[in-house]
Design an enzyme around this catalytic site. Structure first.
Site, mmCIF file in Angstrom:
data_model
loop_
_atom_site.group_PDB
_atom_site.id
_atom_site.type_symbol
_atom_site.label_atom_id
_atom_site.label_comp_id
_atom_site.label_asym_id
_atom_site.label_seq_id
_atom_site.Cartn_x
_atom_site.Cartn_y
_atom_site.Cartn_z
ATOM 1 N N ASP A 60 -8.526 21.073 -6.057
ATOM 2 C CA ASP A 60 -7.200 21.378 -6.597
ATOM 3 C C ASP A 60 -6.504 20.075 -7.022
ATOM 4 O O ASP A 60 -7.059 19.321 -7.817
ATOM 5 C CB ASP A 60 -6.416 22.176 -5.543
ATOM 6 C CG ASP A 60 -5.090 22.733 -6.033
ATOM 7 O OD1 ASP A 60 -5.113 23.769 -6.717
ATOM 8 O OD2 ASP A 60 -4.049 22.136 -5.721
ATOM 9 N N ARG A 61 -5.329 19.767 -6.500
ATOM 10 C CA ARG A 61 -4.627 18.538 -6.900
ATOM 11 C C ARG A 61 -5.480 17.304 -6.609
ATOM 12 O O ARG A 61 -5.491 16.340 -7.371
ATOM 13 C CB ARG A 61 -3.283 18.401 -6.176
ATOM 14 C CG ARG A 61 -2.437 19.658 -6.102
ATOM 15 C CD ARG A 61 -2.232 20.332 -7.444
ATOM 16 N NE ARG A 61 -1.395 19.559 -8.334
ATOM 17 C CZ ARG A 61 -1.161 19.895 -9.612
ATOM 18 N NH1 ARG A 61 -1.733 20.973 -10.119
ATOM 19 N NH2 ARG A 61 -0.369 19.148 -10.373
ATOM 20 N N ARG A 121 -7.809 16.394 -9.319
ATOM 21 C CA ARG A 121 -7.205 15.667 -10.437
ATOM 22 C C ARG A 121 -7.106 14.173 -10.130
ATOM 23 O O ARG A 121 -7.295 13.328 -11.006
ATOM 24 C CB ARG A 121 -5.844 16.265 -10.773
ATOM 25 C CG ARG A 121 -5.944 17.756 -11.022
ATOM 26 C CD ARG A 121 -4.714 18.412 -11.596
ATOM 27 N NE ARG A 121 -4.997 19.839 -11.715
ATOM 28 C CZ ARG A 121 -5.828 20.374 -12.619
ATOM 29 N NH1 ARG A 121 -6.417 19.587 -13.496
ATOM 30 N NH2 ARG A 121 -6.058 21.674 -12.647
ATOM 31 N N TRP A 139 2.110 25.616 -11.268
ATOM 32 C CA TRP A 139 2.044 24.772 -12.454
ATOM 33 C C TRP A 139 3.374 24.760 -13.205
ATOM 34 O O TRP A 139 3.885 23.698 -13.569
ATOM 35 C CB TRP A 139 0.950 25.283 -13.393
ATOM 36 C CG TRP A 139 -0.413 24.801 -13.037
ATOM 37 C CD1 TRP A 139 -1.089 25.024 -11.868
ATOM 38 C CD2 TRP A 139 -1.274 24.009 -13.845
ATOM 39 N NE1 TRP A 139 -2.315 24.425 -11.922
ATOM 40 C CE2 TRP A 139 -2.458 23.805 -13.108
ATOM 41 C CE3 TRP A 139 -1.161 23.475 -15.127
ATOM 42 C CZ2 TRP A 139 -3.534 23.063 -13.615
ATOM 43 C CZ3 TRP A 139 -2.234 22.736 -15.636
ATOM 44 C CH2 TRP A 139 -3.393 22.536 -14.886
ATOM 45 N N TYR A 146 3.928 17.685 -9.503
ATOM 46 C CA TYR A 146 3.715 18.728 -10.510
ATOM 47 C C TYR A 146 4.415 18.382 -11.827
ATOM 48 O O TYR A 146 3.895 18.693 -12.905
ATOM 49 C CB TYR A 146 4.183 20.083 -9.982
ATOM 50 C CG TYR A 146 3.106 20.807 -9.214
ATOM 51 C CD1 TYR A 146 2.236 21.684 -9.840
ATOM 52 C CD2 TYR A 146 2.924 20.594 -7.851
ATOM 53 C CE1 TYR A 146 1.234 22.344 -9.146
ATOM 54 C CE2 TYR A 146 1.925 21.238 -7.138
ATOM 55 C CZ TYR A 146 1.086 22.112 -7.789
ATOM 56 O OH TYR A 146 0.084 22.752 -7.095
ATOM 57 N N HIS A 206 -9.989 30.661 -4.282
ATOM 58 C CA HIS A 206 -9.621 29.288 -4.622
ATOM 59 C C HIS A 206 -9.823 28.335 -3.451
ATOM 60 O O HIS A 206 -10.210 27.182 -3.635
ATOM 61 C CB HIS A 206 -8.158 29.261 -5.069
ATOM 62 C CG HIS A 206 -7.627 27.887 -5.349
ATOM 63 N ND1 HIS A 206 -8.108 27.093 -6.362
ATOM 64 C CD2 HIS A 206 -6.644 27.166 -4.738
ATOM 65 C CE1 HIS A 206 -7.444 25.943 -6.378
ATOM 66 N NE2 HIS A 206 -6.562 25.967 -5.395
#
Length: 296
Positions: free
Chosen positions: A104-105, A108, A149, A210, A275
Site C-alpha cells: 500500500d503506501r 509507493r 485517495w 495523501y 487488500h
C-alpha cells in the site's frame, strides 16, 4: 509479537523513525500501508528472520515515528522524503545496500527508493499497488473503492476532523470494504491501528502524505517518465486476487504490464485474499517474498 526483535527509535535529519530489527542474513526493509503500522508485518517478519535481517519501520507520520512540520507543497510527506528517511535508517543500522518490500503506501515509498537510490536498493517488492500515476486513471471504481485517495487529500481541516471523530470507524471500514475478513485482525492489532489514528498530530501527518500523493508525488513520477528514469533492480509485484488490481487495468495488460513501463525486470502475480493479504495470508506472502529476495 516480534519476539527476538529489538525496538529502536532513530533520530534523522528532521524526524525520528521507529523500527524493529531482527534476524540474520542480508538486510530486508519492510514498509506498511494505511491504516496500518509496522505491526502488519508481525507474522511475515518472524517467518523471514531465519534468512534475512528484517527491519520493520513506521513511516514518518505513522505509528511511533515522528511527524515533521509540513509545508504548502506537502513535500515533507512526499514519497521522496519518506524514501530518504529509510536510507538514513538503514545506514544508521549499518546497511549501505538493502532490499525493500512495501504494501500500500509503503509500496509507493519502496518504488521511490528504487528510483531515487538505485545504488542502495538491490531488489524491490510492491504489494497491491501500481504507480501513483493511478491518479491519472482514476474513475468511479477508484473513488468508491479506495476512498482515502480522494478524501484524505482534501484541504485541511476536513479530513483531519473526520478521522479524529471516528478513528475506529476508519479502521473497521478499511478492513471490511477492502476485502479481508475482520476476524483476521485480533482485538490487540485493531486497537493498535485505531490508537495510531487518535493523535491529531499523526492524523494531520497522514493526511499530508495523501495530499502529497495527489500533488508532488505525481509530479515526481511524471518527471521520471518524461526523463526516462527507470527502476533498474528486479521488481516483484503482488496483488490481491479479490481486489481492484486484478480486473481494473486488464485493457492495459494488468499490473505487470503497468510496472514494466517503470522497471526493466518485473515478475509477480495475484495472491489469495483481500487488500490486506499480507496479514490475511502471512505464510504464503512470506514464502513469495523469501523466494524473490533470495541472494543470487
Amino acid at each position: 509479537m516480534f519476539a527476538g526483535f529489538r525496538a529502536t527509535s532513530l533520530q534523522l535529519d528532521d524526524t525520528t523513525i521507529f523500527a524493529r530489527v531482527g534476524g540474520t542474513g542480508p538486510p530486508l526493509l519492510l514498509l506498511h500501508g494505511f491504516p496500518e503500522t509496522h505491526l502488519m508485518w508481525r507474522d511475515i517478519a518472524a517467518a523471514l528472520t531465519p534468512r534475512f535481517t528484517v527491519v520493520a519501520a513506521d513511516l514518518r507520520g505513522y505509528g511511533q515515528s515522528g511527524c515533521p512540520v509540513s509545508s504548502a507543497d506537502h513535500s515533507p510527506y512526499a514519497k521522496r522524503a519518506m524514501a530518504g528517511d529509510m536510507v538514513q535508517v538503514m545506514q544508521q543500522l549499518g546497511f549501505e545496500h538493502f532490499m525493500v518490500a512495501g504494501h500500500d503506501r509503503g509500496g509507493r515509498v519502496a518504488y521511490r527508493l528504487a528510483l531515487d537510490h538505485p545504488d542502495e536498493i538491490s531488489k524491490v517488492a510492491v504489494l497491491d499497488v501500481i504507480p501513483t500515476a493511478a491518479w491519472d486513471r482514476a474513475d468511479a471504481r477508484l473513488a468508491l473503492g479506495f476512498w482515502p485517495w480522494s478524501l484524505l487529500a482534501q484541504p485541511e481541516p476536513l479530513p483531519e476532523r473526520l478521522i479524529g471523530a471516528a478513528p475506529d470507524a476508519i479502521v473497521d471500514n478499511a478492513i471490511v470494504q477492502w476485502g479481508s475478513p475482520a476476524e483476521m485482525f485480533s482485538a490487540t492489532i485493531r486497537e493498535a491501528y485505531v490508537k495510531a489514528l487518535r493523535d491529531p498530530v499523526h492524523i494531520h501527518a497522514i493526511c499530508e502524505e495523501y495530499r502529497a500523493a495527489a500533488t508532488i508525488d505525481r509530479e515526481h513520477d511524471a518527471l521520471d517518465q518524461i526523463n526516462g528514469r527507470r527502476i533498474k533492480c528486479p521488481l516483484l509485484a503482488l496483488w490481491s486476487s479479490q481486489g481492484g488490481l486484478e480486473t481494473w487495468y486488464a485493457e492495459e495488460g494488468g499490473p505487470l504490464a503497468i510496472w514494466r513501463k517503470w522497471a526493466d525486470r518485473v515478475e509477480g502475480g495475484p495472491v489469495p485474499g483481500g487488500h490486506f493479504f499480507p496479514e490475511e495470508h502471512p505464510h504464503q506472502t512470506a514464502a513469495a517474498l523469501s523466494k524473490f529476495f533470495e541472494v543470487e
